[in-house]
Design a protein around this motif. Sequence first.
Motif, PDB file in Angstrom:
ATOM      1  N   GLY A  73     -22.579 -44.098 -47.394  1.00 46.54           N
ATOM      2  CA  GLY A  73     -23.276 -45.308 -47.794  1.00 46.54           C
ATOM      3  C   GLY A  73     -23.966 -46.031 -46.661  1.00 46.54           C
ATOM      4  O   GLY A  73     -24.857 -46.838 -46.880  1.00 46.54           O
ATOM      5  N   GLY A  74     -23.556 -45.731 -45.441  1.00 44.98           N
ATOM      6  CA  GLY A  74     -24.177 -46.356 -44.292  1.00 44.98           C
ATOM      7  C   GLY A  74     -23.819 -47.824 -44.113  1.00 44.98           C
ATOM      8  O   GLY A  74     -24.450 -48.521 -43.331  1.00 44.98           O
ATOM      9  N   LEU A  75     -22.833 -48.311 -44.818  1.00 45.30           N
ATOM     10  CA  LEU A  75     -22.374 -49.690 -44.690  1.00 45.30           C
ATOM     11  C   LEU A  75     -20.902 -49.695 -44.315  1.00 45.30           C
ATOM     12  O   LEU A  75     -20.221 -48.691 -44.441  1.00 45.30           O
ATOM     13  N   GLN A  76     -20.416 -50.816 -43.922  1.00 42.15           N
ATOM     14  CA  GLN A  76     -18.996 -50.952 -43.593  1.00 42.15           C
ATOM     15  C   GLN A  76     -18.210 -51.243 -44.877  1.00 42.15           C
ATOM     16  O   GLN A  76     -17.535 -52.252 -44.991  1.00 42.15           O
ATOM     17  N   TRP A  77     -18.342 -50.359 -45.820  1.00 39.68           N
ATOM     18  CA  TRP A  77     -17.669 -50.525 -47.101  1.00 39.68           C
ATOM     19  C   TRP A  77     -16.209 -50.143 -46.989  1.00 39.68           C
ATOM     20  O   TRP A  77     -15.830 -49.242 -46.255  1.00 39.68           O
ATOM     21  N   THR A  78     -15.417 -50.830 -47.799  1.00 42.75           N
ATOM     22  CA  THR A  78     -14.019 -50.469 -47.978  1.00 42.75           C
ATOM     23  C   THR A  78     -13.873 -49.973 -49.411  1.00 42.75           C
ATOM     24  O   THR A  78     -14.807 -50.038 -50.208  1.00 42.75           O
ATOM     25  N   TYR A  79     -12.687 -49.539 -49.730  1.00 41.55           N
ATOM     26  CA  TYR A  79     -12.423 -49.096 -51.098  1.00 41.55           C
ATOM     27  C   TYR A  79     -12.619 -50.261 -52.077  1.00 41.55           C
ATOM     28  O   TYR A  79     -13.196 -50.091 -53.144  1.00 41.55           O
ATOM     29  N   LEU A  80     -12.184 -51.460 -51.674  1.00 44.11           N
ATOM     30  CA  LEU A  80     -12.361 -52.637 -52.526  1.00 44.11           C
ATOM     31  C   LEU A  80     -13.846 -52.957 -52.724  1.00 44.11           C
ATOM     32  O   LEU A  80     -14.283 -53.255 -53.834  1.00 44.11           O
ATOM     33  N   THR A  81     -14.632 -52.875 -51.663  1.00 40.68           N
ATOM     34  CA  THR A  81     -16.065 -53.114 -51.771  1.00 40.68           C
ATOM     35  C   THR A  81     -16.693 -52.130 -52.754  1.00 40.68           C
ATOM     36  O   THR A  81     -17.555 -52.489 -53.557  1.00 40.68           O
ATOM     37  N   CYS A  82     -16.266 -50.892 -52.695  1.00 41.29           N
ATOM     38  CA  CYS A  82     -16.754 -49.849 -53.603  1.00 41.29           C
ATOM     39  C   CYS A  82     -16.498 -50.234 -55.058  1.00 41.29           C
ATOM     40  O   CYS A  82     -17.395 -50.175 -55.901  1.00 41.29           O
ATOM     41  N   ILE A  83     -15.293 -50.659 -55.345  1.00 38.28           N
ATOM     42  CA  ILE A  83     -14.920 -51.020 -56.715  1.00 38.28           C
ATOM     43  C   ILE A  83     -15.687 -52.261 -57.170  1.00 38.28           C
ATOM     44  O   ILE A  83     -16.185 -52.318 -58.300  1.00 38.28           O
ATOM     45  N   GLN A  84     -15.813 -53.235 -56.289  1.00 34.45           N
ATOM     46  CA  GLN A  84     -16.558 -54.446 -56.643  1.00 34.45           C
ATOM     47  C   GLN A  84     -18.026 -54.127 -56.898  1.00 34.45           C
ATOM     48  O   GLN A  84     -18.614 -54.597 -57.869  1.00 34.45           O
ATOM     49  N   TYR A  85     -18.635 -53.330 -56.042  1.00 34.53           N
ATOM     50  CA  TYR A  85     -20.046 -52.962 -56.226  1.00 34.53           C
ATOM     51  C   TYR A  85     -20.228 -52.193 -57.530  1.00 34.53           C
ATOM     52  O   TYR A  85     -21.149 -52.457 -58.296  1.00 34.53           O
ATOM     53  N   LEU A  86     -19.361 -51.245 -57.769  1.00 36.75           N
ATOM     54  CA  LEU A  86     -19.489 -50.376 -58.943  1.00 36.75           C
ATOM     55  C   LEU A  86     -19.356 -51.138 -60.255  1.00 36.75           C
ATOM     56  O   LEU A  86     -19.925 -50.746 -61.264  1.00 36.75           O
ATOM     57  N   SER A  87     -18.653 -52.252 -60.245  1.00 37.86           N
ATOM     58  CA  SER A  87     -18.491 -53.041 -61.467  1.00 37.86           C
ATOM     59  C   SER A  87     -19.638 -54.035 -61.669  1.00 37.86           C
ATOM     60  O   SER A  87     -19.705 -54.693 -62.701  1.00 37.86           O
ATOM     61  N   GLY A  88     -20.534 -54.131 -60.703  1.00 35.51           N
ATOM     62  CA  GLY A  88     -21.610 -55.116 -60.758  1.00 35.51           C
ATOM     63  C   GLY A  88     -22.849 -54.642 -61.495  1.00 35.51           C
ATOM     64  O   GLY A  88     -23.012 -53.461 -61.810  1.00 35.51           O
ATOM     65  N   GLN A  89     -23.753 -55.600 -61.750  1.00 29.26           N
ATOM     66  CA  GLN A  89     -24.965 -55.332 -62.521  1.00 29.26           C
ATOM     67  C   GLN A  89     -25.879 -54.311 -61.858  1.00 29.26           C
ATOM     68  O   GLN A  89     -26.452 -53.464 -62.541  1.00 29.26           O
ATOM     69  N   GLU A  90     -26.052 -54.401 -60.540  1.00 30.06           N
ATOM     70  CA  GLU A  90     -26.966 -53.473 -59.869  1.00 30.06           C
ATOM     71  C   GLU A  90     -26.522 -52.028 -60.069  1.00 30.06           C
ATOM     72  O   GLU A  90     -27.327 -51.158 -60.417  1.00 30.06           O
ATOM     73  N   ALA A  91     -25.243 -51.761 -59.877  1.00 26.93           N
ATOM     74  CA  ALA A  91     -24.725 -50.405 -60.035  1.00 26.93           C
ATOM     75  C   ALA A  91     -24.802 -49.955 -61.493  1.00 26.93           C
ATOM     76  O   ALA A  91     -25.171 -48.809 -61.773  1.00 26.93           O
TER      77      ALA A  91
END
Length: 135
Positions: free
Chosen positions: A46-64
Amino acid sequence: MRGLFPKRKSRLSPQCKAIVAANVLLDSAEDMLDEKAAGKRLREEGGLQWTYLTCIQYLSGQEALRALKALPNSWTENGRTKLQLLSAAVLAAQTVANLRSDGTMLCASYLARELKGKSVEQWLAEKSDAPLEEV
């Protein structure tokens, strides 16, 4: 004043980020990755400093969700289908909505709000009468 840590934009499109996040979540759910390995893979792909929590939060959002819905229905990659990736988004929303015992959500996702206090089965039963575009 500029912050000490400048924001970095991902080199990936929202669709690519959603696919990476969904694949990491599904691999984790299938016990192919632990949380540490998931975080490393997210940072590398992803090229970002993502964590597992960030992944889950992003995936549940409108953009994803928009990005995953925009995939062609016949889309497949590495043995995964569009439906599996959308299922990962529902799993992510269920997680951020109902993980904490004190009842607070881990993000403000619209999908997570719909799933708050419900099982996925209950949510699907409610959605069975709704047009497919709303699901």
